[in-house]
Design an enzyme around this catalytic site. Sequence first.
Site, mmCIF file in Angstrom:
data_model
loop_
_atom_site.group_PDB
_atom_site.id
_atom_site.type_symbol
_atom_site.label_atom_id
_atom_site.label_comp_id
_atom_site.label_asym_id
_atom_site.label_seq_id
_atom_site.Cartn_x
_atom_site.Cartn_y
_atom_site.Cartn_z
ATOM 1 N N TYR A 1 9.752 -9.392 11.165
ATOM 2 C CA TYR A 1 11.031 -8.935 11.914
ATOM 3 C C TYR A 1 12.276 -10.006 11.640
ATOM 4 O O TYR A 1 11.980 -11.319 11.796
ATOM 5 C CB TYR A 1 10.820 -8.911 13.448
ATOM 6 C CG TYR A 1 9.744 -7.290 13.761
ATOM 7 C CD1 TYR A 1 10.544 -6.002 13.671
ATOM 8 C CD2 TYR A 1 8.592 -7.434 13.853
ATOM 9 C CE1 TYR A 1 9.668 -5.033 13.549
ATOM 10 C CE2 TYR A 1 7.983 -6.265 14.080
ATOM 11 C CZ TYR A 1 8.328 -4.851 13.984
ATOM 12 O OH TYR A 1 7.644 -3.834 14.082
ATOM 13 N N ALA B 1 14.171 2.252 14.227
ATOM 14 C CA ALA B 1 14.215 0.827 14.664
ATOM 15 C C ALA B 1 13.395 -0.124 14.156
ATOM 16 O O ALA B 1 13.364 -1.365 14.423
ATOM 17 C CB ALA B 1 14.404 0.781 16.062
ATOM 18 N N ASP B 2 12.031 0.326 13.619
ATOM 19 C CA ASP B 2 10.944 -0.254 13.173
ATOM 20 C C ASP B 2 11.058 -0.833 11.690
ATOM 21 O O ASP B 2 10.086 -1.170 11.245
ATOM 22 C CB ASP B 2 9.808 0.281 13.655
ATOM 23 C CG ASP B 2 8.651 -0.725 13.600
ATOM 24 O OD1 ASP B 2 8.866 -1.801 14.179
ATOM 25 O OD2 ASP B 2 7.596 -0.534 13.034
ATOM 26 N N ALA B 3 12.214 -0.524 10.916
ATOM 27 C CA ALA B 3 12.456 -0.819 9.595
ATOM 28 C C ALA B 3 12.721 -2.306 9.512
ATOM 29 O O ALA B 3 13.698 -2.758 9.531
ATOM 30 C CB ALA B 3 13.521 0.105 8.773
#
Length: 426
Positions: free
Chosen positions: A257, A299-301
Amino acid sequence: MTRSLTVWWDGVVVGSLALDRHGAMRFAYDGDWVADPARPPVSFSLPKRPESFSARLCAPFFEGLLPEGAQRDAVAAALGVSSTNTFRLLAALGEEVAGALALCPEGEVPSVPEAGGGGRVLSDDELVELLDTIRTRPFLAGRDGGLRLSLAGAQSKLPVVATGDGIAVPAPGQPTTHILKPPIPGLAATTENEAFAMCLAAALGLEVAAVETRVAGDSPFLLVERFDRRAGADGTQCRLHQEDFCQALGVPPARKYASDGGPGFARCFGLVRRVCTRPAAAVIELLDAAIIQVLIGNADAHGKNYSILHDPPGTTTLAPLYDLMCTIAYPHLAATLAMRVGRRGRLKEFRPATWDRFARDCGLAAPFVRRRVGELCELARERCEGVAVDLVRPGLDEEALHGFAARVAERARRLAETLRRETPAR
């Protein structure tokens, strides 16, 4: 206990991954591989050289071949090893991984399936059992049969062989063709969600991995075609090499992230400009990928959701998109984009200047970026409902499919509005 793994690529020795006397991993290329200019490096983060690479340098690539989080813990428990022992996990799982490599204990060679042999096609009841089994025993680790399979990521999945006759668990050494993904526990209709997001992206003209929804008993699941496998002229599957952006940039999976120090879009655009054979085309494809993530509300890319494909060796392209999902449909999941756009993480924060800042950060022309955002928003509003209708089939949640379509169409409307006015979308 083995202390050295031989790294193979299409039957040729690339090098070795070994433990030093302190128990730390080191990777070294084989001398013949280094000397042959036609042989590429296994990763852009590990350029060919005669000297070995320390654990700090080689671990991000090899860690990136393994599952993460609860999946890693579960597979380690099934194998009776520590989840922190990367080397032993690779020794147990590393023969069929993402890309073209195979890792085998020193002195062993990669398994080769018998001529005409392959995994047995599973019945519907066996598929139902398989969907349940891989939740607690990822990759069927530790079961009899000699399978040594692995895929990165935190979601439950299994590499399989899909043919016109059905779905089979591969025989040892047999290249898999697809990835089977059961629904995610605790999240409603994830099969329908991912299928919709992937098919919408394809309908907008983006390159995505081909997906198909199927149902076994009462259990829906997703079948994703592997873009790192391809049928040869004789019909046999061959492995194509790939590496995700974290591997290519030398970023450990634990830091995938951007908020943890992983790659943001500026660094990703820099990577494709540097390594892709046709960088201008790859830049446009990555721009479309950035837009679609905002559009669908994924949102988790993060950095492991983008990959470089080596096909053929010496030619590198941006791999088709994968793992697209409307994560904002689940209120208890994080709603802030893993990779911010123009330093904005939520749609309600977007302004006309957001994409201008994104363009500057990524070395793009702002008018082109804004125009492309508008085009994809318009296309999405036109095609969302049709994509949902095409996916409806017995066993799937039709209401959920139409709900995802309506949500994304509304996001497309709101995102298009942010291109025209200074006040944030409500």
